[in-house]
Design a protein around this motif. Structure first.
Motif, short mmCIF file in Angstrom:
data_model
loop_
_atom_site.label_atom_id
_atom_site.label_comp_id
_atom_site.label_asym_id
_atom_site.label_seq_id
_atom_site.Cartn_x
_atom_site.Cartn_y
_atom_site.Cartn_z
N ASN A 90 0.83 -1.21 0.00
CA ASN A 90 0.00 0.00 0.00
C ASN A 90 0.87 1.26 0.00
O ASN A 90 0.56 2.25 -0.67
N GLU A 93 2.20 2.12 -3.40
CA GLU A 93 1.15 2.67 -4.25
C GLU A 93 0.84 4.13 -3.90
O GLU A 93 0.58 4.95 -4.78
N ALA A 94 0.89 4.45 -2.60
CA ALA A 94 0.36 5.74 -2.14
C ALA A 94 1.40 6.82 -1.92
O ALA A 94 1.05 7.99 -1.79
N TYR A 95 2.68 6.45 -1.89
CA TYR A 95 3.70 7.44 -1.51
C TYR A 95 4.59 7.83 -2.69
O TYR A 95 5.11 6.96 -3.40
N ASP A 96 4.77 9.14 -2.86
CA ASP A 96 5.70 9.69 -3.84
C ASP A 96 6.79 10.43 -3.08
O ASP A 96 6.55 11.53 -2.56
N TYR A 105 3.55 12.30 4.66
CA TYR A 105 2.75 11.14 4.24
C TYR A 105 2.08 10.46 5.44
O TYR A 105 0.88 10.16 5.40
N ARG A 108 -0.69 12.54 6.72
CA ARG A 108 -1.84 12.56 5.80
C ARG A 108 -2.63 11.26 5.86
O ARG A 108 -3.87 11.27 5.82
N THR A 109 -1.94 10.14 5.97
CA THR A 109 -2.60 8.83 5.87
C THR A 109 -2.80 8.14 7.22
O THR A 109 -3.53 7.15 7.30
N ASP A 111 -0.65 6.34 8.60
CA ASP A 111 -0.10 5.01 8.34
C ASP A 111 0.88 4.65 9.46
O ASP A 111 2.10 4.80 9.33
#
Length: 512
Positions: A90, A93-96, A105, A108-109, A111
């Protein structure tokens, strides 16, 4: 239902009988009833807890008796590591890393899994390996972390995300790392060995066979030298004949886009067939991911010997009663003693009308209760870990027995059942010692002791369409429902599974 010629060809290829498919479809239509909990098994009522002197007594029993026995360590090991790395996939997919910082990140998430991972990632047994492979490739620290996860998971890196879990580097020993496969060899040397020889059997996915062979070739001699043990390792695969049909929401066979019937793996309960093919006097069962570092190795070895000693002790008594019931001098005293043994030591429960049976019928009932495989199941105090638990249950005929029950088998909307679940004090770590032979040394047919009504129906999707899937009764749930069962409290230090990669960061998996 009517099968097409293509359907029949597929059934023949898989080795599945038409009537079995029809039975499975009927199961979908009827549904699988919830298990009815009678009460939780607790210490003093379904779970044994031994004093130090009792523990030593069972260890001595095992050590004195094992020389003439064939021991086997049976390890379900077909699990892939993909689920273990779910949070990491995941993250990719979600982190740049070039668009935001890792802190941004996480904020924001929310996680927390990634946050925990990078707070302690240096503890991973493969940390240095990956760092050496990505050195100089990152523009900043955050991109380094992103590249670390990418190198860890993907096919053009180490490909751990698609490895069998049993072959991942779990523990670091200075210049070497150890996989769960290697740790199970060490464990077997400690307690499942007779005359310097140890036998292990791993159930694996067929596509991973060569990988396991390579691992054994790589580490086998090293472990043999260190433990002074010779290892015989066997493998088997979950049979395609145990796959189960999927149905649509109308309980008709689910068909793929090309029109073929969809079959799915039947779950770990299908492994009862693999277990049935093993020939040993004592079989130790433990999952591939539940391994320990040296600090807890003695706890594990000691615990296993206690369970095996208990098995041999009750098995000897069961065999004596079985022989006696075949004799010419069966009297009421023998019947009463045998019944008391079954109740007090093997947790067997009899109907209230047993006393009204004829002597002949009582003998038949006692023989039936005695002539069953025996399992000694370690149970760990409940500390919030997921997993099934030990309960007294009542079946549809009012018969009470001791079983391992998963929460999915319980009707949580029923307040009575929910309250019983809340009183549970222990859970199942899959720590089982099995006796699968009768008093004459003949192996039981383990397939005769499965309760087919303890399977699972789940809802899935394929090609964008909803379907229902059927799992066979779990290996230690319904697949062993009619075994004689004893639960024993074991130390929590013997249970250190790795369900997510972050579990490898726990102290139990740190060698130093």
């Amino acid at each position: 239902m009517e099968f097409t010629n293509k359907d029949l060809e597929l059934l023949q290829e898989k080795g599945i009988d038409q009537n079995e498919v029809k039975r499975q479809i009927e199961t979908f239509k009827e549904g699988i009833p919830f298990v009815r909990l009678s009460k939780s098994a607790v210490v003093g009522d379904g779970i044994l807890k031994f004093s130090p002197s009792e523990e030593q007594q069972y260890i001595d029993t095992f050590e004195k008796s094992k020389e003439g026995l064939l021991l086997l360590k049976f390890v379900p090991a077909s699990g892939a590591a993909s689920r273990m790395f779910k949070a990491m996939f995941n993250f990719l997919e979600a982190y740049d890393p070039l668009g935001e910082s890792l802190d941004e990140y996480v904020a924001r998430t929310n996680d927390t899994a990634i946050k925990e991972f990078f707070e302690q990632w240096e503890k991973l047994a493969f940390y240095k390996l990956i760092q050496n492979r990505i050195v100089g490739k990152a523009k900043n620290k955050d991109e380094e972390k992103y590249l670390f996860v990418k190198e860890m998971l993907l096919e053009d890196g180490l490909n751990y995300g698609f490895y069998p879990k049993g072959l991942l580097p779990f523990h670091e020993y200075g210049d070497t790392t150890a996989t769960p496969f290697e740790e199970h060899l060490k464990e077997a040397a400690a307690y499942a060995t007779v005359g310097g020889k140890s036998n292990l059997h791993f159930t694996i996915s067929e596509q991973h066979g060569e990988m396991f062979n390579e691992e054994f070739n790589k580490v086998g001699d090293r472990v043999s030298t260190a433990t002074k043990t010779s290892f015989t390792v066997g493998y088997s695969f979950q049979k395609s004949s145990t796959d189960t049909i999927a149905v649509d929401m109308n309980n008709d066979p689910f068909r793929n886009s090309e029109g073929t019937i969809l079959f799915r793996p039947g779950g770990h309960g299908a492994l009862i067939e693999n277990l049935d093919e093993q020939d040993a006097d004592i079989i130790f069962i433990k999952n591939i991911d539940n391994v320990v570092t040296p600090r807890y190795a003695d706890d594990v070895s000691k615990s296993k010997k206690i369970l095996a000693g208990l098995l041999l002790s009750v098995q000897q008594k069961a065999f004596e009663y079985a022989r006696a019931l075949e004799g010419d001098t069966v009297n009421s005293e023998l019947l009463n003693d045998c019944k008391a043994f079954l109740e007090d030591e093997l947790n067997v429960r009899f109907s209230d009308s047993f006393a009204t049976f004829t002597i002949s019928n009582q003998i038949d009932v006692l023989k039936d209760k005695l002539h069953r495989p025996i399992r000694i199941c370690g149970m760990v105090k409940n500390e919030g870990e997921p997993g099934g638990g030990p309960f007294w249950i009542k079946d549809g005929n009012g018969r009470i027995s001791l079983q391992i029950v998963e929460s999915a088998q319980i009707d949580l909307s029923n307040s009575n059942q929910s309250e019983i679940l809340k009183t549970s004090t222990h859970f199942n770590p899959v720590d089982i010692v099995c006796g699968v032979k009768d008093y004459e040394g003949d192996k039981y047919n383990l397939l005769n002791y499965v309760d087919p009504k303890q399977g699972f129906i789940t809802e899935k999707t394929k090609e964008g369409k909803a379907l229902k899937a059927l799992e066979r009764p779990g290996l230690w749930n319904g697949a062993m429902a009619y075994w004689n069962t004893i639960f024993v409290e074991v130390p929590s230090t013997t249970f250190n599974p790795v369900k997510t990669v972050n579990d490898l960061l726990k102290p139990a998996h740190q060698v130093k």
